[in-house]
Design an enzyme around this catalytic site. Structure first.
Site, short mmCIF file in Angstrom:
data_model
loop_
_atom_site.label_atom_id
_atom_site.label_comp_id
_atom_site.label_asym_id
_atom_site.label_seq_id
_atom_site.Cartn_x
_atom_site.Cartn_y
_atom_site.Cartn_z
CD GLU A 1 -2.83 -1.26 2.39
OE1 GLU A 1 -2.82 -0.31 3.19
OE2 GLU A 1 -3.54 -2.27 2.54
CD GLU B 1 -4.53 -7.71 2.12
OE1 GLU B 1 -5.39 -6.99 2.67
OE2 GLU B 1 -3.32 -7.42 2.11
#
Length: 409
Positions: free
Chosen positions: A206, A320
């Protein structure tokens, strides 16, 4: 004669049972496509019911939290290895390979790396002209996560809860070189400790901005984290180099949420292409997931992102995966936990359709997707809360109808 007929009937029933349809796990259904993984906690692997589900359904395991740098290495010379070791040892015992998650992430990072320390490992505080310790306000992320986890903290879409602040001493900043020394040592230790059971790592997680501007200048496409402010994009390149030094055989992923959107897929593409040209051994891209049943993602944009990334790497993963039933999506920490939401037949059908559409695309690209990982074992375990109904197993660890949509394609 009647006795013989009864014996024959029983034998026939036994034969039919032996030859009849079995109950394959997800990993069995997808054995010719890609690995099916799951993110787990130490409790999941310690509980007999939950561990049985893991062993039946999955052939890849991710530690949800306990390998993140701030959790496993909270201070210089301090290592919290017990929980990570418990999951790794479970996988070793049962012959399951792991995804390592993760080596660099701004949100649960070993932030002590940005601070100078003395020879005893103590942070050096900054003093004012009177010789007193300088105090500064800092977000209290532990308290914030507690707030998010509490029942009744039902933040509505678009609502930003107030982040609690706390007073902390201001420490003398580490230099870029000191930061890199700490980062390299951290990555070397963690990767080597688990290299026998970990087949790939989310090296950097991220790092790209959430700005919705596909044409933004390259420098504006990054999250302005401490690492970026200190090092620019070089910290990403170096993290991959350090991970490759520690384990030259591991696949090394850049991992991010909303990786299908026109803006973020452009940011990721440009970053990976540039850093690969500078020697960063980025061999895979992880598209996290964290979708919803509506238009996040659109199938067209999802496939467009896949095609873009395949220009740079051969190895893609959904890292995820979950699909919530409201209109929120992405990996941000601010979200509604679904209090008051009801799973109606109509909503269940929408969720089944979304999973089916996405898996249809994933199977189409089976040569390039090596694993699809669900983020948590059941709705009860989900970071989103059970009332968002995001997974294939319900809060009682029972299969939901959407499970069969995914398995019995």
């Amino acid at each position: 004669m009647k006795k013989l007929f009864t014996v024959a009937l029983v034998a026939s029933a036994m034969l039919l049972s032996a030859c009849g349809p079995k109950d394959p796990g997800l990993k069995d259904a997808y054995k010719n496509y890609f690995k099916i993984g799951v993110a787990v906690t130490p409790h999941n692997v310690a509980d007999s019911l939950q561990s049985a589900i893991i062993l039946k359904e999955y052939n890849s395991v991710t530690a949800e939290n306990c390998m993140k740098p701030g959790e496993i290495h909270p201070a210089p010379g301090v290592w919290n290895l017990e929980q990570a070791d418990a999951i790794a040892n479970f996988c070793r015992e049962h012959g399951i390979k792991m995804r390592g998650h993760c080596l660099v992430w701004h949100s649960q990072f070993a932030t002590w790396m940005f601070t100078k320390h003395d020879e005893n490992g103590n942070p050096i505080v900054e003093l004012d002209e009177k010789g007193d310790t300088v105090m500064v306000d800092q977000p209290d992320w532990n308290r914030f996560r507690e707030m998010m986890a509490q029942q009744g903290q039902n933040f509505q879409p678009g609502q930003r809860p107030e982040i609690p602040m706390t007073k902390v001493p201001k420490y003398v900043d580490a230099s870029k070189e000191e930061f890199y020394d700490s980062l390299r040592a951290h990555i070397n230790f963690v990767v080597n400790r688990y290299k026998d059971v970990v087949y790939c790592w989310d090296v950097v997680n991220e790092a790209m901005s959430d700005a919705d501007e596909p044409d933004a200048p390259y420098e504006e496409s990054f999250r302005k984290s401490q690492a970026y402010q200190l090092c620019g994009d070089e910290f990403i390149k170096n993290a991959f180099i350090y991970a490759h030094e520690a384990d030259p055989t591991a696949d090394l992923f850049y991992n991010d949420y909303s990786a299908w959107t026109p803006a973020k897929r452009t940011y990721i593409y440009n970053m990976v292409k540039k850093l690969q040209s500078e020697g960063a051994p980025i061999t895979g891209i992880g598209m996290q997931g964290h979708y919803n049943i509506f238009d996040n993602p659109t199938i067209e944009d999802f496939e467009t992102a896949i095609k873009m990334y395949l220009e740079l790497v051969d190895n893609l993963q959904i890292t995820e995966f979950d699909i919530r039933i409201n209109e929120e999506a992405g990996g941000q920490l601010q979200f509604s936990r679904g209090e008051g939401q009801v799973m109606t037949d109509e909503i269940a059908k929408m969720q089944q359709d979304k999973y089916a559409q996405l898996f249809q695309v994933l199977r189409k690209y089976k040569k390039n997707f090596t694993c699809v990982t669900f983020w948590n074992l059941s709705d009860r375990d989900s970071w989103l809360g059970a009332n968002n109904f995001p997974l294939l197993y319900d809060k009682d660890y029972q299969r939901k109808p959407v499970y069969y949509t995914v398995r019995d394609f």
